[in-house]
Motif scaffolding. Sequence first.
Motif, short mmCIF file in Angstrom:
data_model
loop_
_atom_site.label_atom_id
_atom_site.label_comp_id
_atom_site.label_asym_id
_atom_site.label_seq_id
_atom_site.Cartn_x
_atom_site.Cartn_y
_atom_site.Cartn_z
N THR A 183 0.83 -1.18 0.00
CA THR A 183 0.00 0.00 0.00
C THR A 183 0.87 1.24 0.00
O THR A 183 1.78 1.37 0.81
CB THR A 183 -0.93 0.02 1.22
OG1 THR A 183 -1.74 -1.15 1.19
CG2 THR A 183 -1.80 1.26 1.23
N PHE A 224 -3.58 -4.24 -13.64
CA PHE A 224 -3.71 -4.75 -12.28
C PHE A 224 -4.09 -6.22 -12.26
O PHE A 224 -3.61 -6.99 -11.42
CB PHE A 224 -4.69 -3.91 -11.47
CG PHE A 224 -4.16 -2.54 -11.13
CD1 PHE A 224 -2.94 -2.37 -10.49
CD2 PHE A 224 -4.89 -1.40 -11.44
CE1 PHE A 224 -2.44 -1.12 -10.16
CE2 PHE A 224 -4.40 -0.13 -11.12
CZ PHE A 224 -3.18 0.01 -10.48
N ASP A 264 1.36 -4.43 -9.06
CA ASP A 264 0.75 -3.82 -7.89
C ASP A 264 1.57 -2.66 -7.33
O ASP A 264 1.33 -2.19 -6.23
CB ASP A 264 0.45 -4.87 -6.81
CG ASP A 264 1.65 -5.70 -6.43
OD1 ASP A 264 2.77 -5.42 -6.93
OD2 ASP A 264 1.49 -6.65 -5.66
N PHE A 265 2.54 -2.20 -8.10
CA PHE A 265 3.25 -0.97 -7.78
C PHE A 265 3.60 -0.31 -9.11
O PHE A 265 4.29 -0.91 -9.94
CB PHE A 265 4.53 -1.24 -6.99
CG PHE A 265 5.26 0.02 -6.63
CD1 PHE A 265 4.86 0.78 -5.54
CD2 PHE A 265 6.33 0.47 -7.39
CE1 PHE A 265 5.52 1.97 -5.22
CE2 PHE A 265 6.99 1.65 -7.08
CZ PHE A 265 6.58 2.40 -5.99
N ARG A 281 -7.64 1.60 -7.53
CA ARG A 281 -6.44 1.12 -6.84
C ARG A 281 -5.29 2.11 -6.86
O ARG A 281 -4.22 1.82 -6.31
CB ARG A 281 -5.99 -0.21 -7.44
CG ARG A 281 -7.00 -1.32 -7.18
CD ARG A 281 -6.46 -2.68 -7.49
NE ARG A 281 -5.27 -2.99 -6.72
CZ ARG A 281 -4.43 -3.98 -7.03
NH1 ARG A 281 -4.66 -4.72 -8.09
NH2 ARG A 281 -3.35 -4.20 -6.30
N CYS A 338 -1.51 1.79 -5.15
CA CYS A 338 -0.53 1.19 -6.07
C CYS A 338 0.27 2.18 -6.91
O CYS A 338 1.22 1.78 -7.56
CB CYS A 338 -1.23 0.23 -7.02
SG CYS A 338 -2.00 -1.17 -6.23
N ALA A 394 6.19 -6.61 -4.06
CA ALA A 394 5.35 -6.10 -5.15
C ALA A 394 5.90 -6.49 -6.52
O ALA A 394 7.05 -6.90 -6.66
CB ALA A 394 5.25 -4.58 -5.05
#
Length: 184
Positions: free
Chosen positions: A2, A29, A34-35, A56, A60, A82
């Motif tokens: 996160t 995604f 996720d980054f 997101r 992200c 990630a």
Amino acid sequence: MTVTRPHHTDGPTAPVADPRQSALIDELFATGYDFVTGVPDSFLSGFLTALAAHERAAECYLPGTREDNCVGMAAGAYLAGASPLVFMKSAGLGTCVDALTSLAIVYRVPLVLLVSWAGHDGRDVPHHNVIGEPAPAVLRALGIPSLRCRFGDFQGIAAQLRGAREQAALVGGPVAVLCAPEGE
């Protein structure tokens, strides 16, 4: 992973994302990224609008100011578990060579570079052509595999980003997706 950053609700209304770009971000995604970080570029404006508007984004997406810093953030995100994507303009490849060679390549960080490939065929302004034309050779010299696509071919971009993520995991290092301007 996160990403925490302030959220401002005052100010102008955000632009509406193109549904095709939004579908591309959904696919990004769904593929497992996720980054996401990078330095904004005009060729990436639709992509960035859709990314910033995505549900997101707050968790992200962390925009950067220099491509080498973005590679560093992506490496840290990878070490935290990630799957990172770094976007940049082709000139950003020059800015991040040291971060790629001394960090991402040496420590086998499987990150994907989404490069808006200005000057790819020498048909752009001179300062774009200087890095755009030799970009594939620069990547080859660094030992970074590259895939190609065109802006506007959203399914092609999604396919290349899927393939690049898989290839980065397989080779244990960076993979670039060179995305040429639409219609060239």
